[in-house]
Design an enzyme around this catalytic site. Structure first.
Site, mmCIF file in Angstrom:
data_model
loop_
_atom_site.group_PDB
_atom_site.id
_atom_site.type_symbol
_atom_site.label_atom_id
_atom_site.label_comp_id
_atom_site.label_asym_id
_atom_site.label_seq_id
_atom_site.Cartn_x
_atom_site.Cartn_y
_atom_site.Cartn_z
ATOM 1 N N ALA A 94 6.800 -3.116 -13.836
ATOM 2 C CA ALA A 94 8.112 -3.020 -14.468
ATOM 3 C C ALA A 94 8.590 -4.415 -14.853
ATOM 4 O O ALA A 94 9.245 -4.602 -15.878
ATOM 5 C CB ALA A 94 9.095 -2.360 -13.504
ATOM 6 N N GLY A 95 8.249 -5.397 -14.028
ATOM 7 C CA GLY A 95 8.691 -6.770 -14.289
ATOM 8 C C GLY A 95 10.050 -7.028 -13.658
ATOM 9 O O GLY A 95 10.946 -6.176 -13.698
ATOM 10 N N PRO A 97 2.193 -0.273 -11.365
ATOM 11 C CA PRO A 97 3.200 -0.034 -10.337
ATOM 12 C C PRO A 97 4.609 -0.228 -10.913
ATOM 13 O O PRO A 97 4.798 -1.086 -11.787
ATOM 14 C CB PRO A 97 2.894 -1.098 -9.276
ATOM 15 C CG PRO A 97 2.078 -2.141 -9.948
ATOM 16 C CD PRO A 97 1.431 -1.513 -11.146
ATOM 17 N N HIS A 147 1.880 -4.890 -16.806
ATOM 18 C CA HIS A 147 1.272 -4.812 -15.469
ATOM 19 C C HIS A 147 2.223 -4.221 -14.433
ATOM 20 O O HIS A 147 1.861 -4.063 -13.274
ATOM 21 C CB HIS A 147 0.824 -6.190 -15.012
ATOM 22 C CG HIS A 147 1.886 -6.991 -14.312
ATOM 23 N ND1 HIS A 147 3.110 -7.274 -14.877
ATOM 24 C CD2 HIS A 147 1.912 -7.577 -13.073
ATOM 25 C CE1 HIS A 147 3.828 -8.003 -14.025
ATOM 26 N NE2 HIS A 147 3.131 -8.191 -12.936
ATOM 27 N N LEU A 201 0.897 -1.154 0.000
ATOM 28 C CA LEU A 201 0.000 0.000 0.000
ATOM 29 C C LEU A 201 0.934 1.202 0.000
ATOM 30 O O LEU A 201 1.763 1.346 0.902
ATOM 31 C CB LEU A 201 -0.899 -0.020 1.226
ATOM 32 C CG LEU A 201 -1.938 1.108 1.327
ATOM 33 C CD1 LEU A 201 -3.153 0.622 2.101
ATOM 34 C CD2 LEU A 201 -1.368 2.352 1.990
ATOM 35 N N LYS A 213 4.864 -2.195 3.106
ATOM 36 C CA LYS A 213 5.178 -3.395 2.323
ATOM 37 C C LYS A 213 4.644 -4.635 3.006
ATOM 38 O O LYS A 213 4.650 -4.732 4.239
ATOM 39 C CB LYS A 213 6.694 -3.550 2.191
ATOM 40 C CG LYS A 213 7.322 -2.745 1.075
ATOM 41 C CD LYS A 213 6.745 -3.091 -0.289
ATOM 42 C CE LYS A 213 7.713 -3.843 -1.169
ATOM 43 N NZ LYS A 213 7.160 -4.080 -2.526
HETATM 44 P P1 5GP Z 1 3.541 -8.589 -9.497
HETATM 45 O O1 5GP Z 1 2.079 -8.543 -9.630
HETATM 46 O O2 5GP Z 1 4.173 -9.192 -10.716
HETATM 47 O O3 5GP Z 1 4.030 -9.202 -8.225
HETATM 48 O O4 5GP Z 1 4.039 -7.083 -9.380
HETATM 49 C C1 5GP Z 1 3.648 -6.103 -10.267
HETATM 50 C C2 5GP Z 1 4.651 -4.998 -10.310
HETATM 51 O O5 5GP Z 1 4.626 -4.230 -9.119
HETATM 52 C C3 5GP Z 1 6.111 -5.413 -10.394
HETATM 53 O O6 5GP Z 1 6.458 -5.780 -11.702
HETATM 54 C C4 5GP Z 1 6.835 -4.158 -9.935
HETATM 55 O O7 5GP Z 1 7.134 -3.334 -11.057
HETATM 56 C C5 5GP Z 1 5.814 -3.445 -9.058
HETATM 57 N N1 5GP Z 1 6.171 -3.307 -7.634
HETATM 58 C C6 5GP Z 1 6.602 -4.262 -6.775
HETATM 59 N N2 5GP Z 1 6.768 -3.748 -5.533
HETATM 60 C C7 5GP Z 1 6.413 -2.433 -5.598
HETATM 61 C C8 5GP Z 1 6.320 -1.364 -4.632
HETATM 62 O O8 5GP Z 1 6.615 -1.503 -3.444
HETATM 63 N N3 5GP Z 1 5.878 -0.158 -5.087
HETATM 64 C C9 5GP Z 1 5.527 0.054 -6.392
HETATM 65 N N4 5GP Z 1 5.086 1.254 -6.754
HETATM 66 N N5 5GP Z 1 5.609 -0.928 -7.315
HETATM 67 C C10 5GP Z 1 6.034 -2.155 -6.927
HETATM 68 MN MN MN Z 2 0.277 -8.536 -8.855
#
Ligand code: 5GP
Ligand code: MN
Ligand code: MN
Length: 472
Positions: free
Chosen positions: A397-398, A371, A395, A204, A471
């Site tokens: 950065a990956g 994100p 979805h 969040l 987190k």
């Molecule tokens: P996933 O769904 O694949 O776990 O995560 C989606 C995306 O969230 C990741 O590819 C990464 O770019 C982004 N992400 C992961 N942790 C954080 C965070 O703490 N803050 C933000 N803004 N983006 C995050």
């Molecule tokens: Mn996700």
């Protein structure tokens, strides 16, 4: 894996046996996964062998290795022509997704109260692997109501306002959820987690709008420069994970009976119209509703903290999932066909004018929430007319580093101090958990978004920067 460069942002994997369609990878040269380290492009080719797949097996610019299907993959199958549904094409965290809320507050106004706000949000947001949750359900009947009603049920119970539902994908609840198709084990795992973030990658985040690229769309979304926002990323916790596990196993057992062969067991699947296919879709929809209720409850908890600490309101911009299979109608070879569109680590991006958009977004398109990382930034995009890949885009950065690699490269460094040095307040997460999620673990989100836009998948609306993060 041989790639043909069709344009600066589009690469093709030519069809070869047993592929039924080609693979298409949307990326720039520098974003293409390194074949030695990440076998996701092989996975793109594997997905192209699925019965009933149409058009192409697609990869978004944030593609990386996943279970069976790559994360950042899109595949659609023709329901009436033997098309299959595959739990691995949705992923373990069913309907994991992102919700963005906008405050009637600017970053300068928040600054003196940011620490107090982060303390409040840290306390109000259950997180980690543990069992704490916003909601304690009274019985199985109430859990079934969550599985059928999603965010709609949470709003009915007072955790939000009617307007929220207009700004949710599917108006807050997927139809055709079938709680009877959810195993007891899945119910058990999910019962005490409704309204909780989960671990690691889920968060969040308090953000500020740093830059607006499209005034009209930003205004329609309710966003303006300097504005404070809250982004919530979470999914269906243990319930979704167990459903995926259950149905991968079930489909492995029946594939041969349906005459299906796949090059990787993790691509286990069944025809959409088969008993197993329908059972999975019913259970998947139930998990999707659980995930949406989860985000609704966390948003409600955040609203209360915002009201108490800052006196400001949070309005929902949008809620969209990035791990889901949906039956949608699309044009294929000049015909309208019912397709089962799998998006795994990919976001639906409806263009302006689409029927499924609420009235106030009809002219501008769907908000797409991307994100990036807790140390860099995130984006809001929108869909564009005539886009390829069944109106889908990236979805996030990956990942470029596995969690282990990320921890290794942070050794001797203090992630919390690094973030504090950039004025980003962190709550929750262990040191190891933070190290796994540092910006270096991810691709450059701006490059990913530029590639997605360059490939004609979406358009930029705004960029957000982190002020503080809770987190998982
Ligand atoms: P996933 O769904 O694949 O776990 O995560 C989606 C995306 O969230 C990741 O590819 C990464 O770019 C982004 N992400 C992961 N942790 C954080 C965070 O703490 N803050 C933000 N803004 N983006 C995050
Ligand atoms: Mn996700
Ligand atoms: Mn997730």
């Amino acid at each position: 894996m041989e790639l043909v460069e069709e344009s600066p942002y589009r690469f093709r994997i030519d069809r070869h046996d047993p592929m039924r369609v080609p693979g298409v990878v949307f990326a720039s040269r520098s974003l293409l996964p390194d074949a030695g380290e990440d076998r996701s492009l092989e996975q793109v080719a594997n997905v192209a062998t699925l019965p009933g797949i149409v058009d192409a097996s697609y990869a978004m610019p944030d593609v990386h290795w996943g279970y069976g299907f790559p994360i950042g993959g899109v595949a659609a199958t023709d329901v009436a022509n033997g098309g299959v549904v595959s739990p691995g094409g949705v992923g373990f965290d069913i309907s994991c997704g992102v919700r963005l809320l906008a405050a009637d507050l600017d970053r300068d106004g928040l600054r003196p109260r940011l620490d107090a706000l982060m303390d409040g949000l840290g306390e109000a947001t259950p997180r980690g692997m543990g069992r704490g949750a916003v909601w304690h359900l009274s019985d199985r009947a109430e859990l079934d109501a969550v599985l059928r009603g999603g965010s709609r049920y949470a709003v009915e119970r007072g955790f939000g306002v009617e307007r929220d539902l207009h700004r949710c994908e599917d108006a807050g609840a997927v139809g055709d959820a079938d709680p009877a198709r959810v195993s007891e084990r899945a119910i058990e795992r999910g019962a005490r987690q409704v309204g909780s973030l989960g671990s690691g990658n889920h968060f969040l985040e308090v953000q500020a709008v740093e830059e607006v690229y499209d005034d009209t769309a930003a205004t329609a979304f309710g966003l303006r420069p300097g504005q404070v926002c809250v982004m919530i990323h979470c999914g269906s916790r243990g319930l979704g994970h167990q459903i995926c596990t259950d149905y991968v196993r079930k489909m492995e057992q029946v594939m041969a009976r349906h005459g299906i062969e796949v090059p990787d067991r993790q691509l286990a699947c069944a025809p959409v119209t088969s008993a197993e296919g329908r059972a999975y879709l019913g259970a998947m929809a139930a998990a999707a509703n659980y995930a949406r209720a989860n985000r609704q409850l966390l948003a409600d908890a955040a609203r209360k903290v915002f009201a108490r600490v800052t006196g400001s309101r949070l309005d929902l911009v949008y809620d969209i999932s990035h791990n889901l299979a949906k039956i949608e109608t699309h044009g294929v070879d000049g015909e309208r066909r019912a397709l089962c569109v799998h998006r795994k680590g990919a976001t639906r991006a409806l263009p302006p004018g689409h029927d499924d958009l609420p009235d106030d977004l009809r002219d501008v398109g769907q908000p797409v929430l991307i994100p990036g990382s807790m140390g860099t930034g995130s984006y809001v995009l929108t869909g564009v007319p005539g886009a390829p890949a069944f109106a889908s885009t990236c979805h996030g950065a990956g990942r470029v580093q596995s969690r282990k690699q990320a921890v290794r490269s942070e050794r001797g460094l203090d992630p919390r101090a690094q973030l504090a040095a950039r004025d980003i307040a962190v709550r929750g997460a262990s040191r190891r958990g933070l190290a796994e999620e540092m910006p270096a673990a991810y691709k450059d989100v701006s490059a990913v978004v530029a590639a997605a836009e360059g490939a004609g998948l979406c358009r930029k609306v705004a960029r957000l920067v982190p002020l503080g993060v809770v987190k998982g």
